[in-house]
Design a protein around this motif. Structure first.
Motif, mmCIF file in Angstrom:
data_model
loop_
_atom_site.group_PDB
_atom_site.id
_atom_site.type_symbol
_atom_site.label_atom_id
_atom_site.label_comp_id
_atom_site.label_asym_id
_atom_site.label_seq_id
_atom_site.Cartn_x
_atom_site.Cartn_y
_atom_site.Cartn_z
ATOM 1 N N GLU A 102 -57.582 5.860 -36.203
ATOM 2 C CA GLU A 102 -57.721 4.862 -37.212
ATOM 3 C C GLU A 102 -56.941 5.177 -38.602
ATOM 4 O O GLU A 102 -56.682 4.499 -39.398
ATOM 5 C CB GLU A 102 -59.330 4.634 -37.498
ATOM 6 N N ASP A 103 -55.997 6.138 -38.300
ATOM 7 C CA ASP A 103 -54.983 6.754 -39.445
ATOM 8 C C ASP A 103 -54.236 7.386 -38.627
ATOM 9 O O ASP A 103 -54.310 7.670 -37.490
ATOM 10 C CB ASP A 103 -55.672 7.382 -40.362
ATOM 11 N N SER A 104 -53.130 8.009 -39.389
ATOM 12 C CA SER A 104 -52.073 8.806 -38.838
ATOM 13 C C SER A 104 -52.567 9.963 -38.260
ATOM 14 O O SER A 104 -53.397 10.586 -39.160
ATOM 15 C CB SER A 104 -50.915 9.052 -39.773
ATOM 16 N N ILE A 105 -52.148 10.296 -37.346
ATOM 17 C CA ILE A 105 -52.519 11.885 -36.959
ATOM 18 C C ILE A 105 -51.713 13.090 -37.410
ATOM 19 O O ILE A 105 -52.171 14.173 -37.345
ATOM 20 C CB ILE A 105 -52.704 11.776 -35.275
ATOM 21 N N LEU A 106 -50.644 12.633 -37.597
ATOM 22 C CA LEU A 106 -49.941 13.576 -38.460
ATOM 23 C C LEU A 106 -48.587 12.845 -39.254
ATOM 24 O O LEU A 106 -47.990 12.141 -38.703
ATOM 25 C CB LEU A 106 -48.987 14.379 -37.403
ATOM 26 N N LYS A 107 -48.826 13.152 -40.545
ATOM 27 C CA LYS A 107 -47.801 12.393 -41.463
ATOM 28 C C LYS A 107 -47.010 13.595 -42.394
ATOM 29 O O LYS A 107 -47.679 14.747 -42.334
ATOM 30 C CB LYS A 107 -48.320 11.415 -42.327
ATOM 31 N N PRO A 108 -46.011 13.257 -42.917
ATOM 32 C CA PRO A 108 -45.261 14.136 -43.592
ATOM 33 C C PRO A 108 -46.101 14.865 -44.937
ATOM 34 O O PRO A 108 -46.611 13.999 -45.778
ATOM 35 C CB PRO A 108 -43.972 13.408 -44.073
ATOM 36 N N GLU A 109 -45.955 15.916 -45.023
ATOM 37 C CA GLU A 109 -46.811 16.902 -46.046
ATOM 38 C C GLU A 109 -45.860 17.803 -46.670
ATOM 39 O O GLU A 109 -45.972 18.293 -47.913
ATOM 40 C CB GLU A 109 -48.018 17.219 -45.540
ATOM 41 N N LEU A 110 -45.057 18.425 -45.833
ATOM 42 C CA LEU A 110 -44.456 19.673 -46.263
ATOM 43 C C LEU A 110 -42.941 19.034 -46.816
ATOM 44 O O LEU A 110 -42.495 18.332 -46.576
ATOM 45 C CB LEU A 110 -43.899 20.596 -44.846
ATOM 46 N N PRO A 111 -42.361 19.908 -47.873
ATOM 47 C CA PRO A 111 -41.055 19.573 -48.631
ATOM 48 C C PRO A 111 -39.997 19.091 -47.634
ATOM 49 O O PRO A 111 -39.516 18.220 -47.843
ATOM 50 C CB PRO A 111 -40.792 20.750 -49.408
ATOM 51 N N TRP A 112 -40.012 19.895 -46.561
ATOM 52 C CA TRP A 112 -38.730 19.728 -45.765
ATOM 53 C C TRP A 112 -38.884 18.410 -44.899
ATOM 54 O O TRP A 112 -37.721 17.760 -44.210
ATOM 55 C CB TRP A 112 -38.364 20.857 -44.767
ATOM 56 N N GLU A 113 -40.261 17.978 -44.821
ATOM 57 C CA GLU A 113 -40.435 16.781 -43.779
ATOM 58 C C GLU A 113 -40.000 15.514 -44.637
ATOM 59 O O GLU A 113 -40.241 14.551 -44.025
ATOM 60 C CB GLU A 113 -41.893 16.715 -43.326
ATOM 61 N N GLU A 114 -40.011 15.702 -45.897
ATOM 62 C CA GLU A 114 -39.864 14.557 -46.875
ATOM 63 C C GLU A 114 -40.650 13.415 -46.538
ATOM 64 O O GLU A 114 -41.911 13.332 -46.646
ATOM 65 C CB GLU A 114 -38.382 14.408 -46.729
ATOM 66 N N GLN A 115 -40.226 12.032 -46.052
ATOM 67 C CA GLN A 115 -40.931 11.064 -45.610
ATOM 68 C C GLN A 115 -40.966 10.728 -44.336
ATOM 69 O O GLN A 115 -41.236 9.426 -43.996
ATOM 70 C CB GLN A 115 -40.133 9.859 -46.530
ATOM 71 N N CYS A 116 -40.725 11.458 -43.423
ATOM 72 C CA CYS A 116 -40.601 11.181 -42.077
ATOM 73 C C CYS A 116 -41.397 12.118 -40.988
ATOM 74 O O CYS A 116 -40.743 13.353 -41.099
ATOM 75 C CB CYS A 116 -39.207 10.886 -41.623
ATOM 76 N N ILE A 117 -42.006 12.013 -40.004
ATOM 77 C CA ILE A 117 -42.292 12.645 -39.104
ATOM 78 C C ILE A 117 -42.095 11.480 -37.817
ATOM 79 O O ILE A 117 -43.038 10.547 -37.744
ATOM 80 C CB ILE A 117 -43.687 13.272 -39.004
ATOM 81 N N GLU A 118 -41.304 12.201 -36.904
ATOM 82 C CA GLU A 118 -41.142 11.041 -35.824
ATOM 83 C C GLU A 118 -40.725 11.853 -34.497
ATOM 84 O O GLU A 118 -40.735 13.149 -34.367
ATOM 85 C CB GLU A 118 -39.962 10.184 -36.069
ATOM 86 N N ALA A 119 -40.704 11.118 -33.466
ATOM 87 C CA ALA A 119 -39.864 11.837 -32.052
ATOM 88 C C ALA A 119 -41.145 12.954 -31.723
ATOM 89 O O ALA A 119 -40.485 13.893 -31.449
ATOM 90 C CB ALA A 119 -38.570 12.396 -32.345
ATOM 91 N N ALA A 120 -42.193 12.767 -31.445
ATOM 92 C CA ALA A 120 -43.144 13.873 -30.836
ATOM 93 C C ALA A 120 -42.568 14.199 -29.491
ATOM 94 O O ALA A 120 -42.226 13.249 -28.723
ATOM 95 C CB ALA A 120 -44.469 13.230 -30.938
ATOM 96 N N ALA A 121 -42.851 15.369 -29.227
ATOM 97 C CA ALA A 121 -42.266 15.970 -28.032
ATOM 98 C C ALA A 121 -43.397 16.899 -27.356
ATOM 99 O O ALA A 121 -43.660 17.933 -28.024
ATOM 100 C CB ALA A 121 -40.959 16.833 -28.045
ATOM 101 N N LEU A 122 -44.236 16.633 -26.524
ATOM 102 C CA LEU A 122 -45.506 17.296 -26.142
ATOM 103 C C LEU A 122 -45.327 18.141 -24.889
ATOM 104 O O LEU A 122 -44.584 17.944 -24.062
ATOM 105 C CB LEU A 122 -46.445 16.071 -25.879
ATOM 106 N N VAL A 123 -46.060 19.078 -24.929
ATOM 107 C CA VAL A 123 -46.413 20.003 -23.852
ATOM 108 C C VAL A 123 -47.635 20.636 -23.764
ATOM 109 O O VAL A 123 -48.166 20.816 -24.828
ATOM 110 C CB VAL A 123 -45.338 21.344 -23.754
ATOM 111 N N GLU A 124 -48.289 20.700 -22.688
ATOM 112 C CA GLU A 124 -49.826 21.511 -22.632
ATOM 113 C C GLU A 124 -49.644 22.631 -22.016
ATOM 114 O O GLU A 124 -48.671 23.104 -20.982
ATOM 115 C CB GLU A 124 -50.503 20.571 -21.673
ATOM 116 N N ARG A 125 -50.169 23.789 -22.516
ATOM 117 C CA ARG A 125 -50.409 25.010 -22.503
ATOM 118 C C ARG A 125 -51.572 25.767 -22.539
ATOM 119 O O ARG A 125 -52.253 25.779 -23.664
ATOM 120 C CB ARG A 125 -49.442 26.028 -23.166
#
Length: 308
Positions: A183-206
């Motif tokens: 019901e909201d973003s699960i991960l949004k930009p917060e760190l300085p280097w992330e600026e205004q964008c988090i995209e292109a998730a790439a998943l793996v299970e371990r």
């Protein structure tokens, strides 16, 4: 450098957004190609190329995914791919429709010829926290469901962030199969280097945990790659405060960015991080790959000359 690939068929060296699967003993890579430089051939916008390899290093183009449905007429790109019960499932986005861009699905028996889902586009997000757009899909089979991670934007269309939906593994992955799990973003930009964008998730299970490699900052800002971990697929914690994979030094092939990751897990359990880069602020794009090792639950780059 152990891999470098681009596509020149549309008039300039450009391949973006890699996604890799192994099918019947060969590796197949799907990636975005730009509109053609020749105006009479550019009407279909962005497209998806297909390349094949026997060793993950040397790739040869073997075709493109045709744009056949009405929702695809302005362009398609940013593929994600998974092998389920011997069939290749391709998840990709429409392009050129602003906040109306959404996720589509297709399936193939041979990794080359795809049958499009009749209900395409199969998913776009709902809720006041986003603008209705869904791009950059990546999927993973986890906890008896198919989890689809996607990028969307805030209602103003300025901040790119992550959401997630699930569908039964036995479904056709059409529109009716998906349940939005946030019901909201699960991960949004917060760190300085992330600026205004988090995209292109790439998943793996371990070992029961999900790891998400993601692109932080918009293209060429520079975009760089981070990593987060989750116990349930919904709540995420960053593993590092700095980029896991940085852009290159001035003059290197990826000086403008190292972005849009895809995590490929081979049959021998070795893991490889595919990503895009360039050194001319997006006039060209190349794809490369680095093997990822794991130590005490943390990923690390197997070699350190990725900036060469």
């Amino acid at each position: 450098m152990n891999m470098m690939y681009t596509d020149t068929d549309r008039g300039r060296p450009m391949a973006k957004d890699p996604a890799v699967v192994k099918h019947q003993g060969r590796y197949y890579m799907y990636y975005s190609v730009p509109p053609h430089l020749q105006p009479e051939q550019a009407a279909t916008g962005w497209g998806i190329g297909i390349a094949v390899s026997d060793d993950l290093t040397t790739w040869h183009k073997v075709g493109e995914v045709p744009q056949e449905q009405d929702c695809e007429r302005n362009g398609i790109c940013a593929p994600g791919v998974i092998l389920l019960d011997g069939r290749v499932h391709l998840f990709y986005q429409t392009y050129g429709n602003g906040p109306k861009d959404a996720i589509c699905h297709a399936v193939s028996e041979d990794a080359l010829s795809f049958r499009k889902n009749a209900s395409n586009p199969v998913f776009r997000p709902t809720g006041g926290w986003n603008n209705g757009r869904a791009i950059d899909a990546d999927v993973i089979a986890y906890d008896d469901q198919l989890w689809m991670y996607f990028a969307t934007r805030d209602p103003q269309g300025e901040v790119q962030m992550q959401g997630v939906a699930t569908a039964p593994l036995a479904s056709d992955f059409g529109q009716e199969a998906w349940t939005q799990r946030c019901e909201d973003s699960i991960l949004k930009p917060e760190l300085p280097w992330e600026e205004q964008c988090i995209e292109a998730a790439a998943l793996v299970e371990r070992e029961g945990r999900l790891y998400m490699f993601y692109a932080g900052a918009y293209n060429n800002r520079p975009q760089q790659i981070g990593c987060a971990v989750s116990e349930d697929g919904i709540s995420w914690t960053r593993l590092f405060q700095e980029p896991f994979l940085r852009n290159g030094e001035p003059g290197s092939w990826n000086a403008s960015e190292s972005g849009h990751p895809f995590l490929f897990r081979d049959e021998d359990d070795r893991t490889y991080l595919f990503y895009q880069g360039n050194n001319d602020l997006g006039k060209s794009w190349y794809l490369s790959m680095q093997e990822i090792g794991w130590r005490e639950g943390l990923p690390y780059l197997m070699i350190t000359d990725y900036l060469a």
